[in-house]
Write an enzyme that holds these catalytic residues in place. Structure first.
Site, PDB file in Angstrom:
ATOM      1  N   SER A 119     -45.454   1.121  53.676  1.00 37.90           N
ATOM      2  CA  SER A 119     -44.560   0.281  54.532  1.00 37.90           C
ATOM      3  C   SER A 119     -44.238   1.258  55.876  1.00 37.90           C
ATOM      4  CB  SER A 119     -43.021   0.412  53.810  1.00 37.90           C
ATOM      5  OG  SER A 119     -42.999  -0.272  52.777  1.00 37.90           O
ATOM      6  N   HIS A 140     -49.122  -5.632  51.565  1.00 33.53           N
ATOM      7  CA  HIS A 140     -47.645  -5.081  51.555  1.00 33.53           C
ATOM      8  C   HIS A 140     -46.925  -6.233  50.657  1.00 33.53           C
ATOM      9  CE1 HIS A 140     -43.870  -3.989  53.794  1.00 33.53           C
ATOM     10  NE2 HIS A 140     -43.972  -3.082  52.649  1.00 33.53           N
TER      11      HIS A 140
HETATM   12  N1  CAA Z   1     -39.290 -11.865  36.383  1.00 35.70           N
HETATM   13  C1  CAA Z   1     -39.547 -13.133  36.996  1.00 35.70           C
HETATM   14  N2  CAA Z   1     -38.550 -13.603  37.526  1.00 35.70           N
HETATM   15  C2  CAA Z   1     -37.513 -13.130  37.491  1.00 35.70           C
HETATM   16  C3  CAA Z   1     -37.301 -11.668  36.974  1.00 35.70           C
HETATM   17  C4  CAA Z   1     -38.237 -11.078  36.460  1.00 35.70           C
HETATM   18  N3  CAA Z   1     -38.298  -9.898  35.754  1.00 35.70           N
HETATM   19  N4  CAA Z   1     -36.134 -11.333  37.481  1.00 35.70           N
HETATM   20  C5  CAA Z   1     -35.363 -12.473  38.131  1.00 35.70           C
HETATM   21  N5  CAA Z   1     -36.313 -13.494  38.214  1.00 35.70           N
HETATM   22  C6  CAA Z   1     -36.155 -14.616  38.914  1.00 35.70           C
HETATM   23  C7  CAA Z   1     -34.943 -15.383  38.211  1.00 35.70           C
HETATM   24  O1  CAA Z   1     -35.195 -16.168  36.962  1.00 35.70           O
HETATM   25  C8  CAA Z   1     -34.422 -16.398  39.437  1.00 35.70           C
HETATM   26  O2  CAA Z   1     -35.143 -17.302  39.588  1.00 35.70           O
HETATM   27  P1  CAA Z   1     -34.717 -18.845  39.814  1.00 35.70           P
HETATM   28  O3  CAA Z   1     -34.090 -18.958  41.165  1.00 35.70           O
HETATM   29  O4  CAA Z   1     -35.859 -19.776  39.763  1.00 35.70           O
HETATM   30  O5  CAA Z   1     -33.926 -19.200  38.900  1.00 35.70           O
HETATM   31  C9  CAA Z   1     -34.514 -15.327  40.745  1.00 35.70           C
HETATM   32  O6  CAA Z   1     -35.635 -14.684  40.211  1.00 35.70           O
HETATM   33  C10 CAA Z   1     -33.439 -14.770  41.030  1.00 35.70           C
HETATM   34  O7  CAA Z   1     -33.103 -13.761  39.822  1.00 35.70           O
HETATM   35  P2  CAA Z   1     -31.456 -13.308  39.696  1.00 35.70           P
HETATM   36  O8  CAA Z   1     -30.825 -14.698  39.294  1.00 35.70           O
HETATM   37  O9  CAA Z   1     -31.624 -12.261  38.637  1.00 35.70           O
HETATM   38  O10 CAA Z   1     -30.842 -12.439  40.970  1.00 35.70           O
HETATM   39  P3  CAA Z   1     -30.341 -13.002  42.365  1.00 35.70           P
HETATM   40  O11 CAA Z   1     -30.208 -14.553  42.525  1.00 35.70           O
HETATM   41  O12 CAA Z   1     -29.160 -12.302  42.278  1.00 35.70           O
HETATM   42  O13 CAA Z   1     -31.412 -12.653  43.144  1.00 35.70           O
HETATM   43  C11 CAA Z   1     -32.911 -11.221  44.386  1.00 35.70           C
HETATM   44  C12 CAA Z   1     -32.054 -11.333  43.256  1.00 35.70           C
HETATM   45  C13 CAA Z   1     -34.176 -11.935  44.105  1.00 35.70           C
HETATM   46  C14 CAA Z   1     -33.031  -9.600  44.528  1.00 35.70           C
HETATM   47  C15 CAA Z   1     -32.230 -11.925  45.638  1.00 35.70           C
HETATM   48  O14 CAA Z   1     -31.136 -11.285  45.935  1.00 35.70           O
HETATM   49  C16 CAA Z   1     -33.151 -11.404  46.793  1.00 35.70           C
HETATM   50  O15 CAA Z   1     -34.012 -12.349  47.351  1.00 35.70           O
HETATM   51  N6  CAA Z   1     -32.619 -10.429  47.594  1.00 35.70           N
HETATM   52  C17 CAA Z   1     -33.356 -10.153  48.787  1.00 35.70           C
HETATM   53  C18 CAA Z   1     -34.496  -9.291  48.458  1.00 35.70           C
HETATM   54  C19 CAA Z   1     -35.314  -8.794  49.742  1.00 35.70           C
HETATM   55  O16 CAA Z   1     -35.043  -9.096  50.819  1.00 35.70           O
HETATM   56  N7  CAA Z   1     -36.388  -8.139  49.473  1.00 35.70           N
HETATM   57  C20 CAA Z   1     -37.328  -7.529  50.511  1.00 35.70           C
HETATM   58  C21 CAA Z   1     -36.827  -6.414  50.704  1.00 35.70           C
HETATM   59  S1  CAA Z   1     -37.861  -5.528  52.060  1.00 35.70           S
HETATM   60  C22 CAA Z   1     -39.285  -4.879  51.337  1.00 35.70           C
HETATM   61  O17 CAA Z   1     -39.269  -4.876  50.092  1.00 35.70           O
HETATM   62  C23 CAA Z   1     -40.301  -4.225  52.032  1.00 35.70           C
HETATM   63  C24 CAA Z   1     -40.135  -2.811  52.473  1.00 35.70           C
HETATM   64  O18 CAA Z   1     -41.357  -2.411  52.635  1.00 35.70           O
HETATM   65  C25 CAA Z   1     -38.871  -1.969  52.275  1.00 35.70           C
END
Ligand code: CAA
Length: 283
Positions: A119, A140
């Site tokens: 990153s 990434h």
């Molecule tokens: N395997 C498969 N699917 C899974 C899973 C797993 N282990 N865990 C969760 N899921 C699925 C769930 O079934 C759900 O799917 P549906 O929407 O189809 O029902 C979905 O993922 C969301 O799961 P949760 O209900 O458990 O959780 P949530 O709704 O609270 O969402 C989150 C959690 C996905 C983290 C959400 O809050 C989100 O998108 N947050 C933002 C994350 C983000 O911005 N990430 C990027 C960070 S920056 C980066 O990574 C780059 C860097 O270099 C720093």
């Protein structure tokens, strides 16, 4: 070259997520880490997440068991000799990555793609440590890699266009991700936009302008974000946040990109977010 076997260097949060994504796509994965304890931790992360996928109805038990059989766990990097693609997801330390890429250069077959999930380190600096910089690109992924649909494919000045296309094709056609292409500039696309915003949220919290809970609630309910910025920092890891913010500041020298002092102090204190049990919230 068809890609049916990949190597994953590093089985931490990002590495284990990518291992899981690939194994579910029926790709054979050679998963490397430096010692048995790191391997055990990575394996537990992948197995725990596969179980969670079953519990969420995203995968059946047969799919989970088949995915697990696709992964070979190893502490010997030479086991990647049959891989057509290696993705490095090791800690963000240039010398460490240079060492890994130098070793991979001597192990991977001719024509193999060498990708980094970095990153915060210029990909050209990693590529130039190998004898085949045209084979090196960035892939990434985003945290959590099992859920986030994007992969940024990054080309350096030396990346062969066919290599970037092959990496992108693998990410989209095999792993089912959406791909965006971009240049080797700090932050690529997502972090160049996201990290300054996250740092502004930390700075706002630091001044006492609003509580962590209210900042997060405001962005969830007022801007439709899936999670608030401070909770997201905790999920990304405050060390990763700091490295990424520093890379943006180093690259562009814009004052607004300077990491907020609180972020530095929290990292120094070992409060790295979810992975250490304490960040802006307690876990
Ligand atoms: N395997 C498969 N699917 C899974 C899973 C797993 N282990 N865990 C969760 N899921 C699925 C769930 O079934 C759900 O799917 P549906 O929407 O189809 O029902 C979905 O993922 C969301 O799961 P949760 O209900 O458990 O959780 P949530 O709704 O609270 O969402 C989150 C959690 C996905 C983290 C959400 O809050 C989100 O998108 N947050 C933002 C994350 C983000 O911005 N990430 C990027 C960070 S920056 C980066 O990574 C780059 C860097 O270099 C720093």
């Amino acid at each position: 070259m068809a890609i049916d076997t990949i190597g994953l260097v590093g089985t931490g949060a990002m590495g284990s997520g990518i291992i899981e994504v690939a194994s579910k796509a029926e790709v054979a994965v050679v998963a490397y880490d430096i010692n048995a304890a790191a391997i055990e931790a990575g394996k537990a992360r992948v197995e725990g997440s596969l179980d969670k996928a079953v519990a969420r109805g995203k995968l059946d038990e047969t799919g989970r068991d088949q995915a697990a059989t696709k992964i070979t766990w190893t502490t010997d990097l030479a086991d990647m000799r049959g891989c057509q693609l290696a993705i490095e997801a090791a800690p963000e330390i240039l010398d460490l990555k240079l060492d890994i890429f130098k070793q991979l250069d001597g192990i991977l077959p001719e024509g193999a793609i060498m990708a980094t999930n970095t990153s915060s380190i210029p990909i050209i600096d990693i590529a130039m440590g190998t004898n085949r910089p045209e084979q090196v690109c960035g892939m990434h992924f985003f945290n959590p890699a099992t859920v986030m649909r994007l992969v940024e494919v990054i080309s350096t000045q030396r990346t062969d266009a066919a290599v970037a296309q092959a990496a992108a094709g693998f990410a989209s056609d095999v792993l089912g991700k959406r791909v965006v292409h971009c240049k080797d500039r700090a932050g690529f696309v997502v972090n160049a936009l996201l990290v300054p915003f996250l740092c502004q949220a930390i700075a706002m919290f630091e001044t006492g302008h609003a509580s962590a809970e209210d900042i997060d609630e405001a962005m969830k309910l007022g801007a439709g974000h899936p999670m608030g910025p401070l909770a997201l920092c905790d999920m990304i890891g405050l060390d990763v946040m700091l490295w990424t913010a520093e890379s943006l500041y180093d690259e562009y020298n814009e004052r607004f990109l300077a990491p907020p002092p609180l972020l530095r102090r929290m990292v120094s204190a070992g409060h790295l977010g979810r992975k250490t049990g304490k960040g802006f919230y307690d876990y």
